[in-house]
Design an enzyme around this catalytic site. Structure first.
Site, PDB file in Angstrom:
ATOM      1  CB  ALA A 117     -14.059  -0.015 -26.779  1.00  0.00           C
ATOM      2  CE  LYS A 118     -14.734   5.570 -20.824  1.00  0.00           C
ATOM      3  NZ  LYS A 118     -14.720   6.855 -21.428  1.00  0.00           N
TER       4      LYS A 118
END
Length: 425
Positions: A117-118
């Site tokens: 994720a980011k």
């Protein structure tokens, strides 16, 4: 009526789009090596969830500004999503998507049970007061609240964020939950459940990867570090401590060089006091763009994406490049560097130290337990060295570059997870 749309030229492509194009190129190259079918390739190329939010922030003078925020969960087949949050003016959805994808392969490569994720907010934190920054952080967290949680998605610091940012995120989430939830983020202050060894973990991982790739004594090895910031400054210090000679560094303010070697500790103190390497008296000033072209044994790009491109790759003289940043080398540059005999230790391997110790912090939070700094570093070294050895072995056996081998392993493990879990419904 026909509307003529001009074709894109490199000047019109955003840095975020360039990063995403690089990530997709690497994925499809690995998928071809692994023989993945078109359907599985499409699943791996497509984020599971992408969220864009508006983040209003009340400035000290009463003005209301609105900035964009993002959170992308690329893949959760192997565990909860994991990835940093960056505050940077050029952050956009394409960049965050690319970074989330790289995090997926990184976690799989080093064998920790996370997906990628980011997150990010398109803002320059240097233009905000501390109170404005806190208000922005808490509002951003409130907007992405349905996505995050210790069993769903665990943020961490990145460019423009730090342990104070993580403390605000933890508190905002905990207030909404009604009780303290330290496991919702990693990279926290020690007093809130942070882990010993987390602050310098990415830099330590860069050092471990660099020394493993050198294959010889670090004594006399010359080093240039592009991006003397959160990762690069400590990586320079750790490499100097190991016996390397750091001769050039750069940051947003400028670049400095000393052929006999920089006093990294003194330079770090100068940066803390002055805000950048510019003006450091015990070294010669140089142009920032010249940093990656220095005649050194080891180059560490440790800033942002797209630093080594087809334009400057022919002038890169370092025989070993260890990527402290995410996506600093474009695919076109990769081909040039390989043709010129340079070895690149890729980002998903070289900078994995941060997510490894983030995982260890999360485990400690979930178990209400803590390890000593020595235990944390031992676990970090073991996972980094094992991953490097596996990548090097595959690259040697199959005639691949280290990047190709690393992606083949990471992508392959995620693809296996998809196959084993099947498709619902």
């Amino acid at each position: 009526m026909t509307i003529m749309v001009p074709s894109k030229t490199p000047a019109l492509i955003s840095p975020g789009r360039q990063a995403l194009d690089s990530a997709l190129h690497q994925l499809h190259q690995a998928a071809g090596y692994l023989g993945l079918d078109d359907g599985l390739r499409a699943m791996l190329a497509t984020p599971r969830r992408s969220l864009t939010v508006s983040v209003p922030v009340r400035r000290e003078n009463g003005r209301l500004d609105v900035v964009q925020g993002f959170r992308v969960q690329h893949n959760i087949s192997r565990g909860p999503a994991k990835g940093g949050i960056r505050f940077h003016p050029s952050t956009d959805l394409d960049e965050v998507t690319a970074l989330a994808m790289w995090m997926t392969w990184k976690c799989a490569l080093v064998g920790i049970p996370y997906g990628g994720a980011k997150g990010g907010v398109a803002v320059d934190p240097a233009t905000l007061t501390t109170r404005e920054l806190e208000r922005l952080t808490r509002r951003y967290v409130n907007e992405i609240l349905p996505l995050i949680g210790p069993e769903k998605d665990i943020p961490a610091p990145d460019v423009g964020t730090d342990e104070q940012t993580m403390a605000w995120i933890m508190d905002t989430y905990s207030v909404n939950a009604g009780y303290s939830v330290p496991g919702v983020v990693t990279g926290k202050p020690m007093t809130l459940g942070g882990s010993l060894g987390r602050a310098g973990a990415t830099s330590r991982g860069v050092q471990i990867a660099a020394l493993a790739a050198l294959g010889r004594s670090p004594e006399g090895v010359t080093v240039a570090v592009q991006g003397f910031g959160k990762v690069g400054a400590l990586a320079a210090q750790y490499l100097a401590d190991a016996g390397c000679t750091v001769v050039a560094v750069s940051d947003a303010t400028g670049a400095v060089h000393a052929s006999s070697g920089l006093d990294v500790a003194a330079l770090r103190a100068w940066v803390t006091e002055s805000g950048g390497v510019h003006g450091y008296r015990d070294a010669d000033a140089m142009e920032r763009d010249e940093l990656v072209e220095q005649d050194v044994d080891l180059l560490v790009p440790a800033a942002l994406e797209n630093v080594i491109t087809e334009a400057n790759a022919p002038r890169v003289r370092a025989r070993l490049i260890v990527e402290g940043a995410n996506g600093p080398t474009t695919p076109e540059a990769d081909e040039i560097l390989a043709a010129n005999g340079a070895t690149v230790v890729p980002d998903i391997l070289a900078n994995a130290g941060g997510v490894i110790v983030s995982y260890l912090e999360w485990v400690q939070n979930m178990q209400a337990y803590s390890w000593s700094a020595q235990e944390v570093e031992l676990k970090l070294r073991d996972l980094m060295q094992s991953a490097y050895d596996e990548v090097r072995s595959l690259a040697t056996d199959r005639g691949l570059t280290l990047r190709q081998a690393a992606h083949a392993i990471g992508v392959g493990r995620v693809a296996d997870a998809h196959r084993m879990r099947g498709l619902y419904p």
